[in-house]
Design a protein around this motif. Structure first.
Motif, PDB file in Angstrom:
ATOM      1  N   ILE A  39       0.694  -1.118   0.374  1.00  0.00           N
ATOM      2  CA  ILE A  39       0.388  -0.095   0.436  1.00  0.00           C
ATOM      3  C   ILE A  39       1.126   1.216   0.378  1.00  0.00           C
ATOM      4  N   VAL A  40       0.719   2.708  -1.243  1.00  0.00           N
ATOM      5  CA  VAL A  40       1.378   3.331  -0.695  1.00  0.00           C
ATOM      6  C   VAL A  40       0.713   4.543  -0.913  1.00  0.00           C
ATOM      7  N   LEU A  41       1.113   5.437   0.348  1.00  0.00           N
ATOM      8  CA  LEU A  41       0.308   6.016   0.974  1.00  0.00           C
ATOM      9  C   LEU A  41       0.443   7.335  -0.305  1.00  0.00           C
ATOM     10  N   ALA A  42      -1.228   8.144  -0.207  1.00  0.00           N
ATOM     11  CA  ALA A  42      -0.430   9.498  -1.049  1.00  0.00           C
ATOM     12  C   ALA A  42      -1.817  11.042  -0.585  1.00  0.00           C
ATOM     13  N   VAL A  46       3.503  13.634   3.272  1.00  0.00           N
ATOM     14  CA  VAL A  46       2.652  11.627   4.253  1.00  0.00           C
ATOM     15  C   VAL A  46       3.827  11.178   4.530  1.00  0.00           C
ATOM     16  N   ALA A  47       4.949  11.919   5.157  1.00  0.00           N
ATOM     17  CA  ALA A  47       5.856  11.486   5.298  1.00  0.00           C
ATOM     18  C   ALA A  47       6.196  11.293   6.210  1.00  0.00           C
ATOM     19  N   PHE A  48       5.286  12.608   7.047  1.00  0.00           N
ATOM     20  CA  PHE A  48       5.212  12.271   8.330  1.00  0.00           C
ATOM     21  C   PHE A  48       3.828  11.494   9.277  1.00  0.00           C
ATOM     22  N   ASP A  49       2.499  10.896   8.049  1.00  0.00           N
ATOM     23  CA  ASP A  49       1.932  10.418   8.308  1.00  0.00           C
ATOM     24  C   ASP A  49       2.342   8.748   8.821  1.00  0.00           C
ATOM     25  N   GLN A  50       3.091   8.513   7.726  1.00  0.00           N
ATOM     26  CA  GLN A  50       4.343   7.457   7.668  1.00  0.00           C
ATOM     27  C   GLN A  50       4.542   7.157   8.723  1.00  0.00           C
ATOM     28  N   SER A  51       5.459   8.322   8.491  1.00  0.00           N
ATOM     29  CA  SER A  51       6.439   7.791  10.582  1.00  0.00           C
ATOM     30  C   SER A  51       5.451   7.483  11.111  1.00  0.00           C
ATOM     31  N   PHE A  52       4.555   8.014  11.664  1.00  0.00           N
ATOM     32  CA  PHE A  52       3.541   8.003  12.593  1.00  0.00           C
ATOM     33  C   PHE A  52       2.581   6.324  13.020  1.00  0.00           C
ATOM     34  N   VAL A  53       2.469   6.416  12.165  1.00  0.00           N
ATOM     35  CA  VAL A  53       1.808   5.165  11.394  1.00  0.00           C
ATOM     36  C   VAL A  53       2.611   3.778  11.539  1.00  0.00           C
ATOM     37  N   ARG A  54       4.034   3.506  11.062  1.00  0.00           N
ATOM     38  CA  ARG A  54       5.093   2.796  11.801  1.00  0.00           C
ATOM     39  C   ARG A  54       5.484   3.089  13.148  1.00  0.00           C
ATOM     40  N   VAL A  55       5.280   3.768  14.178  1.00  0.00           N
ATOM     41  CA  VAL A  55       6.031   3.653  15.442  1.00  0.00           C
ATOM     42  C   VAL A  55       3.806   3.683  16.174  1.00  0.00           C
ATOM     43  N   HIS A  56       2.687   3.844  15.471  1.00  0.00           N
ATOM     44  CA  HIS A  56       1.800   3.691  16.843  1.00  0.00           C
ATOM     45  C   HIS A  56       1.193   2.340  15.809  1.00  0.00           C
ATOM     46  N   MET A  57       1.022   2.722  14.682  1.00  0.00           N
ATOM     47  CA  MET A  57      -0.157   1.336  14.436  1.00  0.00           C
ATOM     48  C   MET A  57       0.570  -0.018  13.447  1.00  0.00           C
TER      49      MET A  57
END
Length: 73
Positions: A39-42, A46-57
């Motif tokens: 899944i590619v975030l767009a 979104v780099a910030f969103d991706q780093s948040f998801v990697r840490v918290h989800m």
């Protein structure tokens, strides 16, 4: 913006946890037949969103590609 549209207030009173959101998104990925790291975030920054998801989800993060499509430029 989110003070005006009520999102902050709704989040503050929500009973949902990040763990529940993580489990829900993981189950949605499974239901849709997504493969891990596919899944590619767009979106905007979104780099910030991706780093948040990697840490918290982490369960949902397993389905995210290392790539992201940032449309903010």
């Amino acid at each position: 913006m989110h003070l005006v549209n009520g999102l902050w207030a709704e989040c503050a009173t929500s009973d949902n946890t990040l763990t529940e959101a993580d489990e829900f998104l993981e189950s949605l990925c499974v239901e849709l037949g997504a493969k891990p790291r596919s899944i590619v975030l767009a979106g905007s920054t979104v780099a910030f969103d991706q780093s948040f998801v990697r840490v918290h989800m982490p369960r949902f993060a397993a389905y995210l590609s290392h790539r992201c499509f940032d449309v903010s430029t």
